[in-house]
Design a protein around this motif. Sequence first.
Motif, PDB file in Angstrom:
ATOM      1  N   HIS A   3       0.847  -1.182   0.000  1.00  0.00           N
ATOM      2  CA  HIS A   3       0.000   0.000   0.000  1.00  0.00           C
ATOM      3  C   HIS A   3       0.889   1.241   0.000  1.00  0.00           C
ATOM      4  O   HIS A   3       2.059   1.201   0.368  1.00  0.00           O
ATOM      5  N   HIS A   4       0.317   2.348  -0.422  1.00  0.00           N
ATOM      6  CA  HIS A   4       1.097   3.565  -0.607  1.00  0.00           C
ATOM      7  C   HIS A   4       1.455   4.251   0.715  1.00  0.00           C
ATOM      8  O   HIS A   4       2.414   5.004   0.777  1.00  0.00           O
ATOM      9  N   VAL A   5       0.675   4.010   1.740  1.00  0.00           N
ATOM     10  CA  VAL A   5       0.871   4.696   3.016  1.00  0.00           C
ATOM     11  C   VAL A   5       1.253   3.671   4.079  1.00  0.00           C
ATOM     12  O   VAL A   5       0.577   2.649   4.239  1.00  0.00           O
ATOM     13  N   ALA A   6       2.341   3.943   4.784  1.00  0.00           N
ATOM     14  CA  ALA A   6       2.760   3.088   5.893  1.00  0.00           C
ATOM     15  C   ALA A   6       2.785   3.942   7.154  1.00  0.00           C
ATOM     16  O   ALA A   6       3.524   4.924   7.235  1.00  0.00           O
ATOM     17  N   GLU A 197      -5.336  11.486   6.809  1.00  0.00           N
ATOM     18  CA  GLU A 197      -6.451  10.612   7.175  1.00  0.00           C
ATOM     19  C   GLU A 197      -7.727  10.947   6.412  1.00  0.00           C
ATOM     20  O   GLU A 197      -8.602  10.089   6.227  1.00  0.00           O
ATOM     21  N   ASP A 198      -7.836  12.202   5.936  1.00  0.00           N
ATOM     22  CA  ASP A 198      -9.020  12.606   5.181  1.00  0.00           C
ATOM     23  C   ASP A 198      -9.176  11.831   3.879  1.00  0.00           C
ATOM     24  O   ASP A 198     -10.281  11.710   3.357  1.00  0.00           O
ATOM     25  N   ARG A 199      -8.061  11.370   3.322  1.00  0.00           N
ATOM     26  CA  ARG A 199      -8.138  10.816   1.975  1.00  0.00           C
ATOM     27  C   ARG A 199      -7.558   9.407   1.876  1.00  0.00           C
ATOM     28  O   ARG A 199      -7.101   8.973   0.818  1.00  0.00           O
ATOM     29  N   LEU A 200      -7.621   8.688   2.992  1.00  0.00           N
ATOM     30  CA  LEU A 200      -7.179   7.299   2.972  1.00  0.00           C
ATOM     31  C   LEU A 200      -8.352   6.365   2.687  1.00  0.00           C
ATOM     32  O   LEU A 200      -9.462   6.565   3.167  1.00  0.00           O
ATOM     33  N   GLU A 201      -8.064   5.344   1.892  1.00  0.00           N
ATOM     34  CA  GLU A 201      -9.022   4.265   1.683  1.00  0.00           C
ATOM     35  C   GLU A 201      -8.996   3.343   2.906  1.00  0.00           C
ATOM     36  O   GLU A 201      -8.646   3.777   3.996  1.00  0.00           O
ATOM     37  N   LEU A 202      -9.298   2.108   2.705  1.00  0.00           N
ATOM     38  CA  LEU A 202      -9.339   1.125   3.777  1.00  0.00           C
ATOM     39  C   LEU A 202      -8.017   1.113   4.558  1.00  0.00           C
ATOM     40  O   LEU A 202      -6.940   1.076   3.967  1.00  0.00           O
ATOM     41  N   LEU A 203      -8.121   1.179   5.911  1.00  0.00           N
ATOM     42  CA  LEU A 203      -6.946   1.050   6.770  1.00  0.00           C
ATOM     43  C   LEU A 203      -6.754  -0.427   7.102  1.00  0.00           C
ATOM     44  O   LEU A 203      -7.666  -1.079   7.618  1.00  0.00           O
ATOM     45  N   THR A 271      -7.736  -7.273  18.687  1.00  0.00           N
ATOM     46  CA  THR A 271      -7.235  -6.237  19.584  1.00  0.00           C
ATOM     47  C   THR A 271      -6.264  -5.312  18.859  1.00  0.00           C
ATOM     48  O   THR A 271      -5.286  -5.773  18.262  1.00  0.00           O
ATOM     49  N   LEU A 272      -6.557  -4.019  18.916  1.00  0.00           N
ATOM     50  CA  LEU A 272      -5.623  -3.021  18.408  1.00  0.00           C
ATOM     51  C   LEU A 272      -4.669  -2.625  19.523  1.00  0.00           C
ATOM     52  O   LEU A 272      -5.083  -2.485  20.677  1.00  0.00           O
ATOM     53  N   ARG A 273      -3.409  -2.426  19.163  1.00  0.00           N
ATOM     54  CA  ARG A 273      -2.380  -2.071  20.140  1.00  0.00           C
ATOM     55  C   ARG A 273      -1.538  -0.922  19.618  1.00  0.00           C
ATOM     56  O   ARG A 273      -1.304  -0.815  18.408  1.00  0.00           O
ATOM     57  N   VAL A 274      -1.058  -0.099  20.541  1.00  0.00           N
ATOM     58  CA  VAL A 274      -0.123   0.957  20.183  1.00  0.00           C
ATOM     59  C   VAL A 274       1.116   0.322  19.557  1.00  0.00           C
ATOM     60  O   VAL A 274       1.640  -0.679  20.059  1.00  0.00           O
ATOM     61  N   GLY A 275       1.565   0.888  18.438  1.00  0.00           N
ATOM     62  CA  GLY A 275       2.736   0.379  17.743  1.00  0.00           C
ATOM     63  C   GLY A 275       2.423  -0.494  16.547  1.00  0.00           C
ATOM     64  O   GLY A 275       3.322  -0.764  15.737  1.00  0.00           O
ATOM     65  N   GLN A 276       1.180  -0.946  16.428  1.00  0.00           N
ATOM     66  CA  GLN A 276       0.848  -1.805  15.287  1.00  0.00           C
ATOM     67  C   GLN A 276       0.957  -1.040  13.967  1.00  0.00           C
ATOM     68  O   GLN A 276       0.670   0.151  13.892  1.00  0.00           O
ATOM     69  N   ALA A 277       1.373  -1.771  12.940  1.00  0.00           N
ATOM     70  CA  ALA A 277       1.524  -1.180  11.606  1.00  0.00           C
ATOM     71  C   ALA A 277       0.160  -0.975  10.952  1.00  0.00           C
ATOM     72  O   ALA A 277      -0.736  -1.825  11.065  1.00  0.00           O
ATOM     73  N   VAL A 278       0.025   0.145  10.265  1.00  0.00           N
ATOM     74  CA  VAL A 278      -1.190   0.475   9.525  1.00  0.00           C
ATOM     75  C   VAL A 278      -0.788   0.813   8.102  1.00  0.00           C
ATOM     76  O   VAL A 278       0.137   1.615   7.886  1.00  0.00           O
ATOM     77  N   SER A 279      -1.448   0.210   7.127  1.00  0.00           N
ATOM     78  CA  SER A 279      -1.178   0.542   5.733  1.00  0.00           C
ATOM     79  C   SER A 279      -2.474   0.902   5.044  1.00  0.00           C
ATOM     80  O   SER A 279      -3.563   0.477   5.449  1.00  0.00           O
ATOM     81  N   ALA A 280      -2.375   1.714   4.006  1.00  0.00           N
ATOM     82  CA  ALA A 280      -3.565   2.165   3.287  1.00  0.00           C
ATOM     83  C   ALA A 280      -3.143   2.729   1.944  1.00  0.00           C
ATOM     84  O   ALA A 280      -1.970   3.025   1.699  1.00  0.00           O
ATOM     85  N   ASP A 281      -4.121   2.876   1.087  1.00  0.00           N
ATOM     86  CA  ASP A 281      -3.939   3.594  -0.177  1.00  0.00           C
ATOM     87  C   ASP A 281      -4.676   4.917  -0.099  1.00  0.00           C
ATOM     88  O   ASP A 281      -5.659   5.051   0.631  1.00  0.00           O
ATOM     89  N   PHE A 282      -4.232   5.877  -0.884  1.00  0.00           N
ATOM     90  CA  PHE A 282      -4.970   7.127  -0.964  1.00  0.00           C
ATOM     91  C   PHE A 282      -6.196   6.950  -1.828  1.00  0.00           C
ATOM     92  O   PHE A 282      -6.202   6.179  -2.796  1.00  0.00           O
ATOM     93  N   ARG A 283      -7.245   7.657  -1.465  1.00  0.00           N
ATOM     94  CA  ARG A 283      -8.483   7.671  -2.239  1.00  0.00           C
ATOM     95  C   ARG A 283      -8.386   8.816  -3.235  1.00  0.00           C
ATOM     96  O   ARG A 283      -8.096   9.963  -2.858  1.00  0.00           O
ATOM     97  N   PHE A 284      -8.669   8.528  -4.463  1.00  0.00           N
ATOM     98  CA  PHE A 284      -8.666   9.586  -5.483  1.00  0.00           C
ATOM     99  C   PHE A 284     -10.058   9.658  -6.071  1.00  0.00           C
ATOM    100  O   PHE A 284     -10.535   8.724  -6.722  1.00  0.00           O
TER     101      PHE A 284
END
Length: 285
Positions: A3-6, A197-203, A271-284
């Motif tokens: 994904h484009h966003v890490a 965060e305004d323009r991210l697709e699925l996290l 369970t979500l935890r602090v430090g976990q990796a999040v990836s996403a693509d931008f929404r166009f």
Amino acid sequence: MSHHVAARIARLFVYPVKSCAGIEVREALLTETGFDLDRAWMVVDEAGNFVSQRELPRMALIRPQLKLHDVVLRAPGMLALHLSIDTVEEPVRVRVWDDEVAAYDMGAVAAQWFTDFLGRKLRLVRFDPEHQRLSNLQWTGGAEALNQFSDAYPLLVASTASVDLLNEKLRAQGKPAVGIERFRPNIVLEGVEAHDEDRLELLHVATDEGEVQLKPVKPCARCPIPNIDPATAESDPAVADTLQGYRRNDVVGGAVSFGMNAIVVEGIDRTLRVGQAVSADFRFD
């Protein structure tokens, strides 16, 4: 799949009582209504309508603490109020915004505690988990996203960069910086640019139990609550005034927006935890 966003989860917050202080946690269980016990309780007036910091800013000074079987509420000058997580009293109907929902009254002791501290005749209620309160289907794309007493959506996502940008603008005016707590997010991301965060697709969040998928669906239009200092309950219009200069959003009718409301697509009971990796693509679009 790349994904484009890490990014990563920097902070997590749960708000057991709507419009009271939040609790910063290291991990949070994801349920179909958002985080476990998030906005499970709400303060209502004699007519059963919800009240908030908008009219009662001293609610910011009520600080919950989660114990094994209890939620403990503390406020200046008050003895602690202990609420058993598994105990309620008689069923009631209450109103949150345009929704009338089923709930349970929490009894006379809790009612008197809130009445004494906030100076109005109030009661505390617990959301009825059998009741289904849906997010707006137009914004969710038809997905049935459930809430408890949150304003309208299960989760709110914001970023450290977004509040950093606001603080740059405040300091340039000689105003003090503010914490992201004023915006009452559930999930705070780091590693993205301001308002990405305004323009991210699925996290996509990598958890020990498998992937969690969260979908940002609507910009969060802001009321005056971010003006309220959570440490003092005093209000200063500098935050809203500054945001007006660069955060008016046509998507929500020209209102100021900060953060994105999100729904759960996949990952209930993970369970979500602090430090976990999040990836996403931008929404166009």
